[in-house]
Design a protein around this motif. Sequence first.
Motif, PDB file in Angstrom:
ATOM      1  N   ALA A  13     -41.836 -17.118 -33.906  1.00 33.77           N
ATOM      2  CA  ALA A  13     -41.891 -15.696 -33.561  1.00 33.77           C
ATOM      3  C   ALA A  13     -41.470 -14.828 -34.743  1.00 33.77           C
ATOM      4  O   ALA A  13     -42.097 -13.797 -35.036  1.00 33.77           O
ATOM      5  N   ALA A  14     -40.411 -15.253 -35.443  1.00 32.71           N
ATOM      6  CA  ALA A  14     -39.952 -14.506 -36.612  1.00 32.71           C
ATOM      7  C   ALA A  14     -40.995 -14.526 -37.723  1.00 32.71           C
ATOM      8  O   ALA A  14     -41.242 -13.511 -38.383  1.00 32.71           O
ATOM      9  N   SER A  17     -43.795 -12.182 -36.894  1.00 32.04           N
ATOM     10  CA  SER A  17     -43.354 -10.799 -37.093  1.00 32.04           C
ATOM     11  C   SER A  17     -43.362 -10.422 -38.567  1.00 32.04           C
ATOM     12  O   SER A  17     -43.771  -9.315 -38.940  1.00 32.04           O
ATOM     13  N   ALA A  20     -46.913  -9.915 -39.695  1.00 31.26           N
ATOM     14  CA  ALA A  20     -47.407  -8.619 -39.231  1.00 31.26           C
ATOM     15  C   ALA A  20     -46.877  -7.489 -40.098  1.00 31.26           C
ATOM     16  O   ALA A  20     -47.606  -6.548 -40.437  1.00 31.26           O
ATOM     17  N   ALA A  21     -45.601  -7.586 -40.483  1.00 35.43           N
ATOM     18  CA  ALA A  21     -44.990  -6.530 -41.291  1.00 35.43           C
ATOM     19  C   ALA A  21     -45.610  -6.435 -42.673  1.00 35.43           C
ATOM     20  O   ALA A  21     -45.615  -5.359 -43.279  1.00 35.43           O
ATOM     21  N   ALA A  33     -48.900  -9.442 -34.483  1.00 42.69           N
ATOM     22  CA  ALA A  33     -47.925  -8.805 -33.602  1.00 42.69           C
ATOM     23  C   ALA A  33     -48.041  -9.337 -32.179  1.00 42.69           C
ATOM     24  O   ALA A  33     -47.032  -9.557 -31.492  1.00 42.69           O
ATOM     25  N   ALA A  36     -46.535 -12.736 -32.137  1.00 40.73           N
ATOM     26  CA  ALA A  36     -45.074 -12.596 -32.199  1.00 40.73           C
ATOM     27  C   ALA A  36     -44.509 -12.162 -30.854  1.00 40.73           C
ATOM     28  O   ALA A  36     -43.461 -12.658 -30.428  1.00 40.73           O
ATOM     29  N   ASN A  37     -45.194 -11.245 -30.162  1.00 50.63           N
ATOM     30  CA  ASN A  37     -44.735 -10.802 -28.841  1.00 50.63           C
ATOM     31  C   ASN A  37     -44.692 -11.958 -27.850  1.00 50.63           C
ATOM     32  O   ASN A  37     -43.710 -12.122 -27.114  1.00 50.63           O
ATOM     33  N   ALA A  40     -41.927 -14.390 -28.843  1.00 53.96           N
ATOM     34  CA  ALA A  40     -40.611 -13.792 -28.601  1.00 53.96           C
ATOM     35  C   ALA A  40     -40.289 -13.760 -27.106  1.00 53.96           C
ATOM     36  O   ALA A  40     -39.143 -13.973 -26.699  1.00 53.96           O
ATOM     37  N   ASN A  56     -40.677  -6.914 -25.652  1.00 50.80           N
ATOM     38  CA  ASN A  56     -41.927  -7.533 -26.086  1.00 50.80           C
ATOM     39  C   ASN A  56     -42.997  -7.473 -24.999  1.00 50.80           C
ATOM     40  O   ASN A  56     -44.186  -7.433 -25.306  1.00 50.80           O
ATOM     41  N   ASN A  63     -49.993  -3.485 -28.358  1.00 44.81           N
ATOM     42  CA  ASN A  63     -50.673  -4.103 -29.497  1.00 44.81           C
ATOM     43  C   ASN A  63     -52.077  -4.561 -29.125  1.00 44.81           C
ATOM     44  O   ASN A  63     -53.011  -4.450 -29.920  1.00 44.81           O
TER      45      ASN A  63
END
Length: 205
Positions: A13-14, A17, A20-21, A33, A36-37, A40, A56, A63
Amino acid sequence: MDPHYAEFVGVAAAGASLYAAHSKTIIPLRVAAIVANVLAMTYSLMHGTYPTFMLNAVLLPLNGWRLRAMLGLIHDIDTATKGDMNVDWLLPYTRPQRFKAGDIVMERGEYAAAAFYIVAGEVEVVEIDETFGKGTLLGEIGLFTPDGRRTMTVRCKTDVQAAKIDYDQFKELYFQNPQFGFRLLHLIVARLQKSGELSRAVLPS
């Protein structure tokens, strides 16, 4: 529940993320994203951290909606460039603006900051004494001119209902998805060729 599996989900998940960033375009960003949601939410359920789960759970459909909107935009652009060259696909990114007969929509030499799509009514390009009506996109070429100035004056022959899109919005759409910029250029060239304006360079910018 295997704690190693839970930690793997958390790390995944991290990682999603972080990807995505750092994504430079909107579609990979939204896909990462969404992943990741989901991860998470799974990790939060494993550890009973329900506030994180709820956050999330709210972000996931948001998203998904933004991803669907961008994919829809690409589809509409593809359809437009293969069809009759209308730019109705731009309307969701515009704001309405009305003009009275005789009003100046854009004036030669002024700084260009927006394009206009004619929804209803007729306008005339003063310098060439030509009339354009519904479905005409005016002023988009000014986004690409070196000095950023209008090359033609456009005056309303009738009351006109237009849709205005700022160049900042064009740029935002381009940076979110470079394919938009490519398709926009494709559309501009195709419209110029279709109307016989490419050699005369008379469409107002």
